[in-house]
Design an enzyme around this catalytic site. Structure first.
Site, PDB file in Angstrom:
ATOM      1  N   HIS A 263       1.159  -1.231  -0.146  1.00 39.68           N
ATOM      2  CA  HIS A 263       0.119  -0.103   0.319  1.00 39.68           C
ATOM      3  C   HIS A 263       0.518   1.513   0.038  1.00 39.68           C
ATOM      4  O   HIS A 263       1.828   1.376   0.688  1.00 39.68           O
ATOM      5  CB  HIS A 263      -0.634  -0.044   1.116  1.00 39.68           C
ATOM      6  CG  HIS A 263      -1.694   0.946   1.067  1.00 39.68           C
ATOM      7  ND1 HIS A 263      -1.602   2.172   1.466  1.00 39.68           N
ATOM      8  CD2 HIS A 263      -3.492   0.933   0.860  1.00 39.68           C
ATOM      9  CE1 HIS A 263      -2.881   2.873   1.427  1.00 39.68           C
ATOM     10  NE2 HIS A 263      -3.956   1.909   0.184  1.00 39.68           N
ATOM     11  N   ASP A 318      -7.887  -5.097   0.353  1.00 41.03           N
ATOM     12  CA  ASP A 318      -8.081  -5.518  -0.820  1.00 41.03           C
ATOM     13  C   ASP A 318      -7.723  -7.385  -1.008  1.00 41.03           C
ATOM     14  O   ASP A 318      -8.486  -8.603  -1.466  1.00 41.03           O
ATOM     15  CB  ASP A 318      -7.947  -4.531  -1.429  1.00 41.03           C
ATOM     16  CG  ASP A 318      -8.378  -3.746  -1.929  1.00 41.03           C
ATOM     17  OD1 ASP A 318      -9.463  -3.222  -1.817  1.00 41.03           O
ATOM     18  OD2 ASP A 318      -7.519  -2.815  -1.936  1.00 41.03           O
TER      19      ASP A 318
END
Ligand code: COA
Length: 381
Positions: A263, A318
Site C-alpha cells: 500500500h 483488498d
C-alpha cells in the site's frame, strides 16, 4: 519551494480536514479521532455517516431520525430504473452504469441549483447516498434477468442493500459484516476519488457532479478494483487445483506482484484488513466453507515467512474484502461499485467541509512545450 514539481501531488498538503487520518507506519485509521476498529465494531454505517457529515456521533434520538430520513430517500423512480435496464441491456460495466445513473438522479432532486449552502449539499448528499444502493441492486438484478426489488425502509442501509440484491433478508452475520465493510471504506483522506469530488466541489458545482466525478475516478484500476484482482486470483488458484503457496511462489518467480499486498501509505498490515479477516473467519465458520480463508491464510503466512511483511508489503484491505464479498454472494464486478456505495459518504463529507471555506482548486503545470511556434494557415500546411 514554489516551483518544485510534485508528480501525482504526492505528499502535497492542499487542505485542512477534520474527517480522517491515516498513519501508515503504525497501521492506524481514524474518522474524526475515532479509531476505525471502534467504529467498525461498535457503530453502524448510518452512525458513521452522521459522524462524517455532522461532526459528532449521534445520540440515539438523532440516529433514529437520521436513519429514517436516509431510508425515506431510497426510491429512485421508474425513469431511473428504465435507464438502468437500458444500460444493463447494452452490456454497460457496473461502474459506468452507476456513474450515468447517479448523474441522472439530479434531475429529480427538489433542491434548486441556487441552494448552494452546506445544508443543501448534505440534503442532496443524503439522497444520493440513499439511492446509490437501489441503483446498484436494480442493475445487478436486471442484468441477471430478475425484477428489481423495491427498498424496504424498515431495514438498515447494509441490510436493505443485501435484501434488494438477493430478494431475501440477510442473516445477522451477513448484515453485520456488510455494514462493517461499508464503515471501513467510508473515508480515507484525500485519495484520488475524494480529491476529484473536492476539485469539482471547489468550483461550487452541485454535489451530484462531485459524486459522479468521484465514481469516475474510483472506476480506474489504480484506485478501486484491487479486491477484484484478489478474488480473480483465488478463483484462478481454485480452478488450477494448485496449492495457493505454490501459485504465489510461481507468481513471484515470474516477477509478478501479489494483489492485496502493499500500500502506498500503510507499511504494516492495514487496520481494515485485520477486521475483515475476522469477519471472513466468522462467515466461513457459519457457512462451513473455509476455502477462501484457508487460501488467504496460507498466502499471508507464506509471504510473512518470506519477509515481505517485514519489508512493509503487508496485506491491505483488498486482500480480505474480496473473499468477504464472495462469501456474501456478491459478484466480482460489483466490488468496486460497492466501494463507491460506501465512499460516497466520505466524498460528500469532504465536499461539504471544503466548501465551508472554499478556495477554487487550480494548480498549474510546468510548461515544457515549444516556444514561439510560427503559425501557418491551414491551406499552407
Ligand atoms: C499498492 C502498490 C501499488 C504500492 O506500491 P508502492 O508503494 O509504490 O511500492 P513499489 O511499487 O515502489 O514497490 C516497492 C517494492 O515492493 C515490491 N512489491 C510491492 N507490492 C508488492 C506485491 N503486492 N507483491 C510483491 N511485491 C511487491 C515491489 O516489487 C518493489 O520491490 P523492489 O524494490 O524489489 O523493486 C503496490 O504494493 C502493489 O502494486 N500492490 C498490489 C496491488 C494492490 O493490492 N493494490 C491495492 C492497494 S489498496
Amino acid at each position: 519551494m514554489a516551483d518544485e514539481l510534485k508528480r501525482g501531488l504526492e505528499g502535497v498538503l492542499v487542505a485542512e480536514s477534520d474527517l480522517s487520518y491515516v498513519d501508515g507506519e503504525v497501521g492506524k485509521l481514524v474518522y474524526r479521532g475515532y479509531d476505525i476498529e471502534d467504529l467498525a465494531r461498535g457503530a453502524s454505517y448510518e452512525e458513521v455517516l452522521y459522524l462524517l457529515w455532522h461532526g459528532s456521533l449521534p445520540t440515539a434520538a438523532e440516529l433514529d431520525s437520521f436513519a429514517v430520513d436516509l431510508a425515506a430517500e431510497r426510491d429512485v423512480g421508474d425513469d431511473v430504473i428504465e435507464t438502468v435496464r437500458a444500460l444493463a441491456d447494452a452490456g454497460e460495466r457496473p461502474m459506468a452504469a452507476l456513474r450515468t445513473a447517479t448523474s441522472m438522479l439530479s434531475a429529480y432532486d427538489p433542491d434548486e441549483e441556487s441552494d448552494d449552502d452546506g445544508e443543501a449539499t448534505l440534503r442532496q448528499g443524503r439522497r444520493i447516498t440513499a439511492k446509490i444502493p437501489t441503483v446498484l441492486a436494480a442493475f445487478e438484478r436486471v442484468r441477471q434477468g430478475e425484477a428489481p426489488v423495491a427498498p424496504d425502509p424498515e431495514l438498515s442501509h447494509a441490510g436493505n442493500f443485501l435484501y434488494m440484491l438477493t430478494g431475501t433478508e440477510p442473516d445477522a452475520v451477513s448484515e453485520e459484516t456488510f455494514d462493517m465493510a461499508l464503515t471501513l471504506h467510508a473515508d480515507h483522506g484525500l485519495n484520488a476519488s475524494t480529491f476529484t469530488a473536492m476539485v469539482i466541489g471547489s468550483t461550487m458545482a452541485d454535489v451530484y457532479s462531485g459524486v459522479t466525478g468521484g465514481i469516475g475516478a474510483l472506476s480506474g484500476p489504480l484506485h478501486g478494483g484491487a479486491n477484484q484482482d484478489v478474488m480473480e486470483v483465488l478463483h484462478e488458484i481454485d480452478a488450477s487445483s494448485k496449492d495457493p503457496v505454490q501459485w504465489v511462489k510461481d507468481k513471484r518467480d515470474d516477477g509478478g506482484r501479489i494483489p492485496g499486498f502493499g500500500h502506498r501509505v500503510y507499511k504494516v498490515k492495514d487496520p481494515r484488513a485485520k477486521i475483515l479477516e475476522e469477519k471472513l473467519r466468522d462467515l466461513s465458520e457459519s457457512s462451513g466453507d473455509t476455502k477462501w480463508l484457508d487460501y488467504t491464510t496460507a498466502i499471508e503466512e507464506y509471504l510473512t515467512d518470506q519477509g515481505l511483511v517485514e519489508k512493509g508489503i503487508a496485506p491491505n484491505v483488498d486482500f480480505y474484502s474480496g473473499s468477504v464479498y464472495d462469501s456474501l454472494g456478491i459478484p466480482v464486478d460489483m466490488y468496486t461499485p460497492i466501494f463507491a456505495m460506501s465512499r460516497v459518504g466520505g466524498w460528500i463529507a469532504h465536499v461539504a467541509e471544503y466548501q465551508e471555506d472554499n478556495r477554487l482548486i487550480r494548480p498549474r503545470a510546468r510548461y515544457t512545450g515549444p516556444e514561439d511556434s510560427e503559425f501557418v494557415p491551414l491551406d499552407e500546411r
